[in-house]
Design a protein around this motif. Sequence first.
Motif, PDB file in Angstrom:
ATOM      1  N   PHE A   1     -46.323  68.595 -64.229  1.00 34.65           N
ATOM      2  CA  PHE A   1     -45.220  67.701 -63.896  1.00 34.65           C
ATOM      3  C   PHE A   1     -44.580  67.118 -65.155  1.00 34.65           C
ATOM      4  CE2 PHE A   1     -47.091  68.129 -59.785  1.00 34.65           C
ATOM      5  CZ  PHE A   1     -46.001  68.087 -58.943  1.00 34.65           C
ATOM      6  N   TRP A   2     -45.355  66.938 -66.216  1.00 35.79           N
ATOM      7  CA  TRP A   2     -44.744  66.576 -67.490  1.00 35.79           C
ATOM      8  C   TRP A   2     -43.820  67.699 -67.953  1.00 35.79           C
ATOM      9  CZ3 TRP A   2     -43.237  63.243 -70.913  1.00 35.79           C
ATOM     10  CH2 TRP A   2     -42.863  63.696 -72.180  1.00 35.79           C
ATOM     11  N   GLU A   3     -44.267  68.945 -67.808  1.00 32.81           N
ATOM     12  CA  GLU A   3     -43.452  70.085 -68.214  1.00 32.81           C
ATOM     13  C   GLU A   3     -42.185  70.184 -67.365  1.00 32.81           C
ATOM     14  OE1 GLU A   3     -43.516  72.275 -70.600  1.00 32.81           O
ATOM     15  OE2 GLU A   3     -45.313  71.460 -71.554  1.00 32.81           O
ATOM     16  N   TYR A   4     -42.318  69.962 -66.054  1.00 29.35           N
ATOM     17  CA  TYR A   4     -41.135  69.990 -65.182  1.00 29.35           C
ATOM     18  C   TYR A   4     -40.121  68.936 -65.633  1.00 29.35           C
ATOM     19  CZ  TYR A   4     -43.706  72.803 -61.683  1.00 29.35           C
ATOM     20  OH  TYR A   4     -44.397  73.792 -61.020  1.00 29.35           O
ATOM     21  N   GLN A   5     -40.607  67.724 -65.892  1.00 21.95           N
ATOM     22  CA  GLN A   5     -39.711  66.642 -66.304  1.00 21.95           C
ATOM     23  C   GLN A   5     -39.042  66.961 -67.630  1.00 21.95           C
ATOM     24  OE1 GLN A   5     -40.737  62.269 -65.883  1.00 21.95           O
ATOM     25  NE2 GLN A   5     -40.690  62.387 -68.128  1.00 21.95           N
ATOM     26  N   LYS A   6     -39.800  67.497 -68.586  1.00 25.50           N
ATOM     27  CA  LYS A   6     -39.236  67.845 -69.893  1.00 25.50           C
ATOM     28  C   LYS A   6     -38.180  68.945 -69.760  1.00 25.50           C
ATOM     29  CE  LYS A   6     -40.548  69.122 -74.617  1.00 25.50           C
ATOM     30  NZ  LYS A   6     -39.470  70.132 -74.750  1.00 25.50           N
ATOM     31  N   THR A   7     -38.481  69.957 -68.941  1.00 24.64           N
ATOM     32  CA  THR A   7     -37.520  71.035 -68.706  1.00 24.64           C
ATOM     33  C   THR A   7     -36.215  70.486 -68.152  1.00 24.64           C
ATOM     34  OG1 THR A   7     -39.225  72.705 -68.313  1.00 24.64           O
ATOM     35  CG2 THR A   7     -37.062  73.123 -67.348  1.00 24.64           C
ATOM     36  N   LEU A   8     -36.332  69.604 -67.181  1.00 28.28           N
ATOM     37  CA  LEU A   8     -35.150  69.031 -66.547  1.00 28.28           C
ATOM     38  C   LEU A   8     -34.357  68.181 -67.533  1.00 28.28           C
ATOM     39  CD1 LEU A   8     -33.471  68.580 -64.044  1.00 28.28           C
ATOM     40  CD2 LEU A   8     -35.090  66.836 -63.296  1.00 28.28           C
ATOM     41  N   ALA A   9     -35.037  67.297 -68.257  1.00 23.98           N
ATOM     42  CA  ALA A   9     -34.351  66.413 -69.205  1.00 23.98           C
ATOM     43  C   ALA A   9     -33.686  67.204 -70.322  1.00 23.98           C
ATOM     44  CB  ALA A   9     -35.337  65.401 -69.777  1.00 23.98           C
TER      45      ALA A   9
ATOM     46  N   ALA B   1     -37.691  61.855 -57.423  1.00 26.26           N
ATOM     47  CA  ALA B   1     -36.497  61.238 -56.849  1.00 26.26           C
ATOM     48  C   ALA B   1     -35.370  61.555 -57.820  1.00 26.26           C
ATOM     49  CB  ALA B   1     -36.683  59.738 -56.670  1.00 26.26           C
ATOM     50  N   ILE B   2     -35.070  62.841 -57.950  1.00 26.62           N
ATOM     51  CA  ILE B   2     -34.245  63.357 -59.037  1.00 26.62           C
ATOM     52  C   ILE B   2     -32.852  62.739 -59.053  1.00 26.62           C
ATOM     53  CG2 ILE B   2     -33.354  65.427 -60.152  1.00 26.62           C
ATOM     54  CD1 ILE B   2     -36.429  65.127 -60.016  1.00 26.62           C
ATOM     55  N   LEU B   3     -32.172  62.762 -57.912  1.00 22.59           N
ATOM     56  CA  LEU B   3     -30.806  62.253 -57.883  1.00 22.59           C
ATOM     57  C   LEU B   3     -30.776  60.760 -58.191  1.00 22.59           C
ATOM     58  CD1 LEU B   3     -28.019  63.522 -57.342  1.00 22.59           C
ATOM     59  CD2 LEU B   3     -28.109  62.507 -55.067  1.00 22.59           C
ATOM     60  N   GLY B   4     -31.732  60.007 -57.661  1.00 21.90           N
ATOM     61  CA  GLY B   4     -31.785  58.575 -57.945  1.00 21.90           C
ATOM     62  C   GLY B   4     -32.044  58.287 -59.407  1.00 21.90           C
ATOM     63  N   ASP B   5     -32.905  59.092 -60.042  1.00 20.07           N
ATOM     64  CA  ASP B   5     -33.184  58.903 -61.469  1.00 20.07           C
ATOM     65  C   ASP B   5     -31.960  59.209 -62.328  1.00 20.07           C
ATOM     66  OD1 ASP B   5     -35.779  58.057 -61.183  1.00 20.07           O
ATOM     67  OD2 ASP B   5     -36.664  60.040 -61.421  1.00 20.07           O
ATOM     68  N   ILE B   6     -31.261  60.299 -61.997  1.00 21.79           N
ATOM     69  CA  ILE B   6     -30.087  60.682 -62.783  1.00 21.79           C
ATOM     70  C   ILE B   6     -28.955  59.678 -62.586  1.00 21.79           C
ATOM     71  CG2 ILE B   6     -28.321  62.460 -63.122  1.00 21.79           C
ATOM     72  CD1 ILE B   6     -30.413  64.522 -62.264  1.00 21.79           C
ATOM     73  N   CYS B   7     -28.791  59.203 -61.351  1.00 22.32           N
ATOM     74  CA  CYS B   7     -27.748  58.208 -61.059  1.00 22.32           C
ATOM     75  C   CYS B   7     -28.261  56.809 -61.375  1.00 22.32           C
ATOM     76  CB  CYS B   7     -27.322  58.304 -59.600  1.00 22.32           C
ATOM     77  SG  CYS B   7     -26.535  59.863 -59.156  1.00 22.32           S
ATOM     78  N   ASP B   8     -28.660  56.617 -62.608  1.00 26.33           N
ATOM     79  CA  ASP B   8     -29.143  55.324 -63.092  1.00 26.33           C
ATOM     80  C   ASP B   8     -28.057  54.269 -62.878  1.00 26.33           C
ATOM     81  OD1 ASP B   8     -29.956  53.135 -64.605  1.00 26.33           O
ATOM     82  OD2 ASP B   8     -30.741  54.346 -66.243  1.00 26.33           O
TER      83      ASP B   8
ATOM     84  N   LEU C   1     -38.171  60.241 -65.920  1.00 25.22           N
ATOM     85  CA  LEU C   1     -36.948  61.004 -66.138  1.00 25.22           C
ATOM     86  C   LEU C   1     -35.806  60.115 -66.596  1.00 25.22           C
ATOM     87  CD1 LEU C   1     -35.377  63.642 -66.012  1.00 25.22           C
ATOM     88  CD2 LEU C   1     -34.968  63.212 -63.574  1.00 25.22           C
ATOM     89  N   ARG C   2     -35.674  58.945 -66.004  1.00 25.91           N
ATOM     90  CA  ARG C   2     -34.565  58.057 -66.381  1.00 25.91           C
ATOM     91  C   ARG C   2     -34.643  57.692 -67.853  1.00 25.91           C
ATOM     92  NH1 ARG C   2     -33.263  53.267 -62.256  1.00 25.91           N
ATOM     93  NH2 ARG C   2     -32.906  55.132 -60.985  1.00 25.91           N
ATOM     94  N   ASP C   3     -35.836  57.385 -68.330  1.00 21.27           N
ATOM     95  CA  ASP C   3     -36.005  57.076 -69.753  1.00 21.27           C
ATOM     96  C   ASP C   3     -35.757  58.298 -70.622  1.00 21.27           C
ATOM     97  OD1 ASP C   3     -36.545  54.440 -69.344  1.00 21.27           O
ATOM     98  OD2 ASP C   3     -38.718  54.622 -69.513  1.00 21.27           O
ATOM     99  N   ALA C   4     -36.187  59.458 -70.134  1.00 19.73           N
ATOM    100  CA  ALA C   4     -36.047  60.688 -70.923  1.00 19.73           C
ATOM    101  C   ALA C   4     -34.592  61.076 -71.133  1.00 19.73           C
ATOM    102  CB  ALA C   4     -36.791  61.834 -70.239  1.00 19.73           C
TER     103      ALA C   4
END
Length: 654
Positions: free
Chosen positions: A126-134, A342-349, A645-648
Amino acid sequence: MIITDEIKILREKGIFSDLDVHFARFISKMAGTDDPYVLLAAAMVSSYRQEGHICLDLMSLDGKLIDDKIDDKRDDNDIPENTPDGLRINAAQWIESLKKCAAVGKPGEYKPLILDSSDRVYLHRFWEYQKTLADNIRLRIKDRSEEIDMDILGAGFSRLFPSNSGDSNNSVKGNNAADWQKIAAFSALTRRFCVISGGPGTGKTTTVAKILALMLEQNSKNPPKLALAAPTGKAAARLQEAITAAKQAEPGQPGFLDCTPHIRDMIPESASTIHRLLKAVPGSLKFLHNKENPLTADALIIDEASMIDLALMAHLLNALPDSTALILLGDRDQLSSVEAGAILGDICDPDILDKFSKEFCEQFLQTAGQDMTLDPDICLSAKDEPATCNSVVRLKKNFRFKGNIADLSVAVNQGDAEKAATMVVRENYPDIAWKDLSNPKTIFPMLKKSVIRNYKECIENMKDMDQVFERLDRFRILCALREGPCGANAINVVAERILKDAGIVRGKNRWYPGRPVMITRNDYSLGLFNGDVGITLPDSESGADLRVFFPGNDLLSGNGKTYKKFHPLRLPAHESVFAMTVHKSQGSEFDHILLILPDKGDLPILTREMIYTGITRARKKVEIWAGEGVFAKSVMRQIKRGSGLRDALKPSFF
């Protein structure tokens, strides 16, 4: 060792699963340590992941009781005064133990658990997934306006977003004056990553249809390859229908695409599920399309993005070439994905919503003729500029979803339980109804009238295929849970019994004319996907034997719609769908919904996001059956999923 004993107790309570405990023992054995804090962290990371969290935020638990935080049900007043300190979490001691553990690594290390600099613990994948996305998002948010012919774009804006649209102004002196659809289009054309968020009726798919036209106008002789997708078959079908409707709109009609017939014809209509787009490998978590075998689209539009979990989004971005533009559509206030994230919520900070860089505002003024530089709340100085601010746009004006249901959705979304309860329970609106369901045993007699009234016409008049599906989508029962007396499974059984007792459903077997079914597992060979809804009807071509019909492309109906049919025994996993969970209803709309809540208000699944998602499925009427206290508590409870994700995505993480 008191923590180790507590883990056993928590497993007996059902708070930790056997999987959580086995994983904790695996980590402890692998690291060669019996440190109870390591054991606890491993069990909690596993447990939190199953609850939808990407990570475990250690500092947020400092001083909390172990079972109080995990269970999240015990009131602080119930904590005994003589509670041993060993049952309280000491975050500093916890962090120190993890730093010493051989199974715990820093970001970038290959260890089962990852501890980041903000004291968050992740499962490695899940760290790898988050890093890939960010990493992928940061790559795509960069300005690419030099690749765009601004003269062509400006001319397109004049035609597709006329100034008399009712949502624009030449100068912006307040957020409400901005033409957010035009801003979204500018962001989508000048970045390779854009999120367009908004509630029902704010014109997300209408805006995307215009964006597709603008993209094609940039190079009509060598048009870009454009693709449409969504998380479920139902959502993909709705996206396809919306784009088709926009292409067919006549001058003067809402959503009319004022472009040449050649451009309009090139706009794609076919939409697929994300799994079908990536070509999932049956029986595994892998896809045929990946970093080594990428997709070939120049731009990809994904609808209902709030339903996408972290793992699927990471796989999707891994399969996209760096040059591919990605546009996400969705409602940031809806339910998060079933799986972790909660991908969309994190991106829509909230810190970046309605905020744009000075450079973006100046470019928009030159191209679109709308001045956002006058409003310091919209146009930011460089020092205040968030990394993703130019790539996230929220649509605000509602063109369709109005009236009391819209007002109720706003109250729920804002967590205003008093106003929401007043509107539902104490006021008398024609489009909002309420029944007290404090005792779930009364649900059968309460359902009888509603089920017969709303499903009788659909089942008894099955000659015209199009009308059958149209009637089926007029009404749906939505449930917060799958199981229990108020869950979707039980309600489906009750609904079938009511219809059979009334003589509306005929046949003793589980298959009968008029049975609506929903697919619950993808079957790529049949072209049936999780969320697809079909209806069982006699088939004249097979001697009136029963077949299950789904919207598709095998059989042509009179008005151009198509359907495909299957013998019931050929279907993949499925269930009756008089009732469905709120989660499953995402991407769908019905004229009238009946939302049924369980009698226990302390269930974590009962949140404002769940209530909001349920009531916004209704076009004309919302009916809610629940105890008033349960409803109010649900509106006050908000989903909070652990994520980095939001911080990343913030500049300090570059």
